[in-house]
Write a protein that holds these residues in place. Structure first.
Motif, PDB file in Angstrom:
ATOM      1  N   GLU A 201       1.001  -1.251   0.018  1.00 39.91           N
ATOM      2  CA  GLU A 201      -0.032   0.068   0.026  1.00 39.91           C
ATOM      3  C   GLU A 201       1.006   1.074  -0.040  1.00 39.91           C
ATOM      4  OE1 GLU A 201      -3.606   1.871   2.619  1.00 39.91           O
ATOM      5  OE2 GLU A 201      -2.314   0.370   3.500  1.00 39.91           O
ATOM      6  N   VAL A 202       0.808   2.076  -1.093  1.00 37.23           N
ATOM      7  CA  VAL A 202       1.487   3.218  -1.136  1.00 37.23           C
ATOM      8  C   VAL A 202       0.975   4.413  -0.860  1.00 37.23           C
ATOM      9  CG1 VAL A 202       2.869   4.597  -2.840  1.00 37.23           C
ATOM     10  CG2 VAL A 202       2.834   2.272  -3.024  1.00 37.23           C
ATOM     11  N   LEU A 203       1.134   5.297  -0.023  1.00 39.34           N
ATOM     12  CA  LEU A 203       0.466   6.256   0.491  1.00 39.34           C
ATOM     13  C   LEU A 203       1.192   7.848   0.349  1.00 39.34           C
ATOM     14  CD1 LEU A 203      -0.726   5.021   3.995  1.00 39.34           C
ATOM     15  CD2 LEU A 203      -1.978   4.898   2.087  1.00 39.34           C
ATOM     16  N   SER A 204       0.567   8.881   0.385  1.00 38.99           N
ATOM     17  CA  SER A 204       1.319   9.905  -0.205  1.00 38.99           C
ATOM     18  C   SER A 204       0.944  11.216   0.900  1.00 38.99           C
ATOM     19  CB  SER A 204       0.953  10.473  -1.613  1.00 38.99           C
ATOM     20  OG  SER A 204       1.250   9.603  -2.547  1.00 38.99           O
ATOM     21  N   THR A 205      -0.354  11.022   1.546  1.00 44.70           N
ATOM     22  CA  THR A 205      -0.711  12.105   2.360  1.00 44.70           C
ATOM     23  C   THR A 205      -1.065  11.910   3.797  1.00 44.70           C
ATOM     24  OG1 THR A 205      -3.009  11.940   1.911  1.00 44.70           O
ATOM     25  CG2 THR A 205      -1.664  13.344   0.282  1.00 44.70           C
ATOM     26  N   HIS A 206      -1.107  10.720   4.107  1.00 50.10           N
ATOM     27  CA  HIS A 206      -1.411  10.382   5.861  1.00 50.10           C
ATOM     28  C   HIS A 206      -0.547   9.029   6.088  1.00 50.10           C
ATOM     29  CE1 HIS A 206      -4.360   8.293   2.961  1.00 50.10           C
ATOM     30  NE2 HIS A 206      -4.453   7.444   3.872  1.00 50.10           N
ATOM     31  N   LEU A 207      -0.457   8.718   7.300  1.00 48.45           N
ATOM     32  CA  LEU A 207       0.052   7.407   7.647  1.00 48.45           C
ATOM     33  C   LEU A 207      -0.744   6.360   7.533  1.00 48.45           C
ATOM     34  CD1 LEU A 207       1.965   8.985  10.826  1.00 48.45           C
ATOM     35  CD2 LEU A 207       2.965   8.244   8.696  1.00 48.45           C
ATOM     36  N   SER A 212      -1.035  -3.781  10.850  1.00 45.42           N
ATOM     37  CA  SER A 212      -0.892  -5.356  10.585  1.00 45.42           C
ATOM     38  C   SER A 212      -0.417  -5.619   9.057  1.00 45.42           C
ATOM     39  CB  SER A 212      -1.893  -5.985  10.821  1.00 45.42           C
ATOM     40  OG  SER A 212      -3.160  -5.660  10.080  1.00 45.42           O
ATOM     41  N   ARG A 213      -0.755  -4.398   8.402  1.00 45.98           N
ATOM     42  CA  ARG A 213      -0.278  -4.464   6.909  1.00 45.98           C
ATOM     43  C   ARG A 213       0.786  -3.733   6.534  1.00 45.98           C
ATOM     44  NH1 ARG A 213      -5.315  -2.809   3.233  1.00 45.98           N
ATOM     45  NH2 ARG A 213      -3.912  -3.328   1.814  1.00 45.98           N
ATOM     46  N   TYR A 214       1.351  -4.112   5.643  1.00 43.53           N
ATOM     47  CA  TYR A 214       2.737  -3.722   5.049  1.00 43.53           C
ATOM     48  C   TYR A 214       2.385  -2.390   3.880  1.00 43.53           C
ATOM     49  CZ  TYR A 214       5.219  -7.742   6.950  1.00 43.53           C
ATOM     50  OH  TYR A 214       5.930  -8.224   7.615  1.00 43.53           O
ATOM     51  N   ALA A 215       3.214  -1.254   4.261  1.00 39.29           N
ATOM     52  CA  ALA A 215       2.555  -0.189   3.474  1.00 39.29           C
ATOM     53  C   ALA A 215       4.032   0.777   3.412  1.00 39.29           C
ATOM     54  CB  ALA A 215       1.397   0.790   4.349  1.00 39.29           C
ATOM     55  N   MET A 216       3.853   1.839   2.552  1.00 38.89           N
ATOM     56  CA  MET A 216       4.859   2.511   2.424  1.00 38.89           C
ATOM     57  C   MET A 216       4.420   4.054   1.892  1.00 38.89           C
ATOM     58  SD  MET A 216       7.801   3.351  -0.629  1.00 38.89           S
ATOM     59  CE  MET A 216       6.694   4.806  -1.090  1.00 38.89           C
ATOM     60  N   GLU A 221      10.794  16.144   1.447  1.00 41.45           N
ATOM     61  CA  GLU A 221      10.138  17.581   0.910  1.00 41.45           C
ATOM     62  C   GLU A 221       8.792  17.520   0.472  1.00 41.45           C
ATOM     63  OE1 GLU A 221      13.031  19.330  -1.264  1.00 41.45           O
ATOM     64  OE2 GLU A 221      14.643  19.553   0.287  1.00 41.45           O
ATOM     65  N   TRP A 222       8.547  16.340  -0.012  1.00 40.54           N
ATOM     66  CA  TRP A 222       7.208  16.153  -0.661  1.00 40.54           C
ATOM     67  C   TRP A 222       6.170  16.473   0.446  1.00 40.54           C
ATOM     68  CZ3 TRP A 222       3.217  16.232  -3.809  1.00 40.54           C
ATOM     69  CH2 TRP A 222       2.281  15.508  -3.594  1.00 40.54           C
ATOM     70  N   HIS A 223       6.143  15.905   1.391  1.00 42.81           N
ATOM     71  CA  HIS A 223       5.177  16.066   2.549  1.00 42.81           C
ATOM     72  C   HIS A 223       5.078  17.418   3.031  1.00 42.81           C
ATOM     73  CE1 HIS A 223       2.386  14.888   5.805  1.00 42.81           C
ATOM     74  NE2 HIS A 223       3.085  15.220   6.588  1.00 42.81           N
ATOM     75  N   ILE A 224       6.332  18.166   3.271  1.00 42.11           N
ATOM     76  CA  ILE A 224       5.988  19.537   3.398  1.00 42.11           C
ATOM     77  C   ILE A 224       5.461  20.268   2.381  1.00 42.11           C
ATOM     78  CG2 ILE A 224       7.473  21.548   4.008  1.00 42.11           C
ATOM     79  CD1 ILE A 224       7.573  19.598   6.043  1.00 42.11           C
ATOM     80  N   THR A 225       5.884  19.929   0.889  1.00 46.13           N
ATOM     81  CA  THR A 225       5.215  20.760  -0.077  1.00 46.13           C
ATOM     82  C   THR A 225       3.662  20.524   0.020  1.00 46.13           C
ATOM     83  OG1 THR A 225       7.419  20.420  -1.069  1.00 46.13           O
ATOM     84  CG2 THR A 225       5.263  20.855  -2.566  1.00 46.13           C
ATOM     85  N   TYR A 226       3.245  19.175   0.060  1.00 42.28           N
ATOM     86  CA  TYR A 226       1.852  18.986   0.360  1.00 42.28           C
ATOM     87  C   TYR A 226       1.084  19.930   1.405  1.00 42.28           C
ATOM     88  CZ  TYR A 226      -2.306  16.398   1.798  1.00 42.28           C
ATOM     89  OH  TYR A 226      -3.452  16.128   2.325  1.00 42.28           O
ATOM     90  N   GLU A 227       1.601  19.896   2.712  1.00 39.09           N
ATOM     91  CA  GLU A 227       1.058  20.582   3.508  1.00 39.09           C
ATOM     92  C   GLU A 227       1.012  22.107   3.324  1.00 39.09           C
ATOM     93  OE1 GLU A 227       3.064  19.593   7.216  1.00 39.09           O
ATOM     94  OE2 GLU A 227       1.811  17.908   7.534  1.00 39.09           O
ATOM     95  N   VAL A 228       1.790  22.431   2.583  1.00 35.09           N
ATOM     96  CA  VAL A 228       1.969  24.005   2.346  1.00 35.09           C
ATOM     97  C   VAL A 228       1.021  24.491   1.430  1.00 35.09           C
ATOM     98  CG1 VAL A 228       3.685  25.890   1.405  1.00 35.09           C
ATOM     99  CG2 VAL A 228       4.504  24.440   3.135  1.00 35.09           C
TER     100      VAL A 228
END
Length: 411
Positions: A201-207, A212-216, A221-228
């Motif tokens: 599972e690939v996430l971009s905006t939230h944890l 129990s599952r494997y995710a990434m 800087e992408w997360h900072i850019t998204y929040e800004v």
């Protein structure tokens, strides 16, 4: 390099507080499976053009030496286990034996007693050290302890109470923004599967919410850019609502503010091509310039609409009022745009606020030119739809867009 050491020259980054430009956070319940997935992610990082300095926060296996006191031998030699432990601690860490009173020093200098570096750097030199017994006999340390080699515990990183493994990298080359590297690697990373056979599972905006599952998750800087940009988008929407409410209160119409605010999207006609032609990235400061232009362009629109209303109230024909508004208000609108351009030139060469300068200069030039045409045209079309056929009757003074003023209002 001959001993397999990993040496890096680093500095405290002046930008956002992130581990690196590109950060992939791999989550999962089992350490070994999580590290295996992180290794696959690292291989994708290393095979992607423009992604450099790839590394991960995973320790290699290391061992340590444990010295266990043989209590039976220590008692036979007349030495307590506490004396052995204290002697080893003093030999390695040192202990303050006294103070050196130096007349040239402001404070007393402590005298630290411990083994010299060459003797305490290896286990053989340490085991050759002697420990005094109760009878005064010096017993070698190797006769009192048992040496065993055990694996050293690895660091376990957590984020929001979830175990995580980090893969980090930098961007270099033509595309320095992390979003380009993420887009290049997204499909290959989504094809990875966990040990249970379920796709990663690939996430971009939230944890991830299920530990129990494997995710990434993409971080850095992408997360900072998204929040800004998310917060700025919300702020920009709030600004548009406030501008609309103010203009509605002034002109007493729900349609007129939409006409006045119509040039706001026109600023993008100048902003986006200017960033592309100038090779400037659309950064957070560019977004600030776009938001600032909203108020400036609306001011120009209000000047035109208000002048047309005044001319209509004075008895001018609609066509003549619209043409006269563009001619008379051209000078103050053009001077406002020129002043903004001159102010933007001052910060054009600044590496941080360059996006702001490009957005202000290009946006105000293009939007001003289009405003002088679009606003009178839209306003003319709007008023013409309410005008009855035949000779045109000018609205009464105090009227807005054909809406008569309220009863009791001053004329």
């Amino acid at each position: 390099a001959a001993r397999g050491a990993n040496v890096k020259v680093t500095e405290v980054p002046p930008g956002p507080p992130v581990l690196s430009t590109l950060v992939a956070e791999v989550y999962g319940p089992e350490l070994e499976a999580r590290v295996a997935l992180a290794a696959e992610v690292r291989k994708i990082f290393e095979s992607t053009p423009g992604v450099v300095d790839v590394d991960w926060l995973v320790q290699k296996g290391a061992s340590k030496l444990d010295l266990a006191v043989d209590r039976e031998k220590a008692v036979r030699a007349g030495i307590s286990p506490e004396v052995v432990v204290r002697t080893v601690r003093v030999a390695l860490d040192g202990a303050e034996a006294g103070l050196l009173h130096d007349d040239g020093a402001r404070q007393p200098v402590p005298l630290v007693l411990r083994l010299e570096r060459t003797q305490r750097s290896g286990v053989e030199g340490l085991l050759a050290m002697t420990v005094p017994s109760a009878t005064g006999r010096l017993v070698p340390l190797r006769e009192l302890v048992t040496v065993s080699e055990t694996p050293r515990e690895k660091f376990i990183f957590h984020k929001n109470l979830q175990p995580v493994t980090y893969v980090i990298a930098e961007m270099a080359g033509v595309a320095e923004a992390p979003v380009y590297g993420i887009l290049d690697m997204q499909k290959r990373i989504e094809a990875l599967k966990g040990p249970d056979g379920v796709p990663l599972e690939v996430l971009s905006t939230h944890l991830p919410t299920d530990s129990s599952r494997y995710a990434m998750k993409w971080d850095g800087e992408w997360h900072i850019t998204y929040e800004v940009f998310r917060d700025m988008g919300i702020a920009f929407a709030a600004v548009l609502v406030l501008i609309y409410v103010l203009v509605v209160g002034w002109f007493r119409s729900f349609v007129t503010p939409l006409i006045i605010m119509a040039p706001i999207p026109l600023t993008l006609i100048g902003i986006l091509p200017a960033h592309g032609l100038g090779g400037v990235f659309f950064t957070a400061t560019s977004m600030i310039g776009f938001i600032a232009l909203a108020g400036i362009i609306v001011r120009n629109s209000i000047l035109l609409v208000d002048f047309i209303n005044l001319e209509l109230a004075a008895g001018e024909r609609l066509e003549d009022a619209v043409i006269k508004a563009g001619a008379v208000r051209f000078r103050p609108i053009a001077l406002t745009a020129a002043a903004l351009v001159v102010g933007g030139l001052v910060i054009l060469l600044d590496p941080i606020f360059q996006g702001l300068a490009v957005a202000l200069i290009s946006g105000v030039v293009v939007a001003t030119a289009l405003t002088l045409v679009v606003i009178p045209l839209l306003y003319y079309m709007y008023l013409s739809s309410f005008s009855p056929p035949g000779p045109e009757t000018p609205p009464a003074r105090g009227t807005s867009f054909g809406i008569p003023e309220t009863e009791g209002a001053p004329s």
